[in-house]
Structure formats: structure tokens, C-alpha cells
Design an enzyme around this catalytic site. Structure first.
Site, PDB file in Angstrom:
ATOM      1  N   MET A   1      44.131  21.038  35.012  1.00 11.39           N
ATOM      2  CA  MET A   1      42.845  20.738  34.865  1.00 11.39           C
ATOM      3  C   MET A   1      41.934  21.356  35.924  1.00 11.39           C
ATOM      4  SD  MET A   1      42.008  17.264  37.265  1.00 11.39           S
ATOM      5  CE  MET A   1      43.267  16.356  36.713  1.00 11.39           C
ATOM      6  N   PRO A   2      41.048  21.982  35.498  1.00 14.38           N
ATOM      7  CA  PRO A   2      40.047  22.972  36.409  1.00 14.38           C
ATOM      8  C   PRO A   2      39.374  22.044  37.408  1.00 14.38           C
ATOM      9  CG  PRO A   2      39.613  23.321  33.895  1.00 14.38           C
ATOM     10  CD  PRO A   2      40.504  22.235  34.005  1.00 14.38           C
ATOM     11  N   PHE A   3      39.027  22.793  38.424  1.00  9.61           N
ATOM     12  CA  PHE A   3      38.633  22.198  39.596  1.00  9.61           C
ATOM     13  C   PHE A   3      37.487  23.281  40.050  1.00  9.61           C
ATOM     14  CE2 PHE A   3      37.746  21.694  44.177  1.00  9.61           C
ATOM     15  CZ  PHE A   3      37.471  20.232  44.283  1.00  9.61           C
ATOM     16  N   ALA A  38      38.721  16.347  31.724  1.00 12.59           N
ATOM     17  CA  ALA A  38      39.651  16.874  32.473  1.00 12.59           C
ATOM     18  C   ALA A  38      39.079  18.051  33.619  1.00 12.59           C
ATOM     19  CB  ALA A  38      40.694  17.652  31.311  1.00 12.59           C
ATOM     20  N   TRP A  40      36.784  18.805  37.055  1.00 15.33           N
ATOM     21  CA  TRP A  40      36.378  18.091  38.088  1.00 15.33           C
ATOM     22  C   TRP A  40      35.372  19.187  38.738  1.00 15.33           C
ATOM     23  CZ3 TRP A  40      40.473  15.198  41.360  1.00 15.33           C
ATOM     24  CH2 TRP A  40      41.247  14.407  40.444  1.00 15.33           C
TER      25      TRP A  40
END
Length: 63
Positions: A1-3, A38, A40
Site C-alpha cells: 500500500m503506497p503511503f 489502497a 494513503w
């Protein structure tokens, strides 16, 4: 999941931050082929006195 963590100078409206977040999320979703939920994004406000360029706070008068 990219943040994604984005830091901006204080003073941007919530509307502008919402638009930045939306566009960043859409771009990552498209390029990484991930569902938008997915991804954030956090936008942090930074006071001009705490943001430095060339060793000087950007909130300091130039001259």
C-alpha cells in the site's frame, strides 16, 4: 500500500489540499494499477518559520 507524505507551508485551504490528495491518489492508482482505496495520502502543514531554504526560514523577510 503506497503511503504519500506531502509537506506544504501553512495557509493552503482545505479545498486545495483535497484537490492535491485527489490528484496524487489518481495518478498513483493509474500508474501502479492499484485501487484508490489502497493509497494513503497525508498532508502536513509546516510553519514558514520551520521551513528553510538556503539556511534561512522562508518566513523571514528577504534583504
Amino acid at each position: 500500500m503506497p503511503f504519500v507524505n506531502i509537506r506544504v507551508l501553512e495557509g493552503h485551504s482545505q479545498k486545495r489540499k483535497n484537490e492535491i490528495s485527489r490528484r496524487v491518489t489518481e495518478a498513483i492508482s493509474e500508474i501502479a494499477e492499484l485501487p484508490m482505496d489502497a493509497i494513503w495520502v497525508v498532508i502536513e502543514d509546516v510553519a514558514a518559520s520551520d521551513w528553510f531554504v538556503a539556511g534561512k526560514p522562508v518566513g523571514e523577510p528577504k534583504g
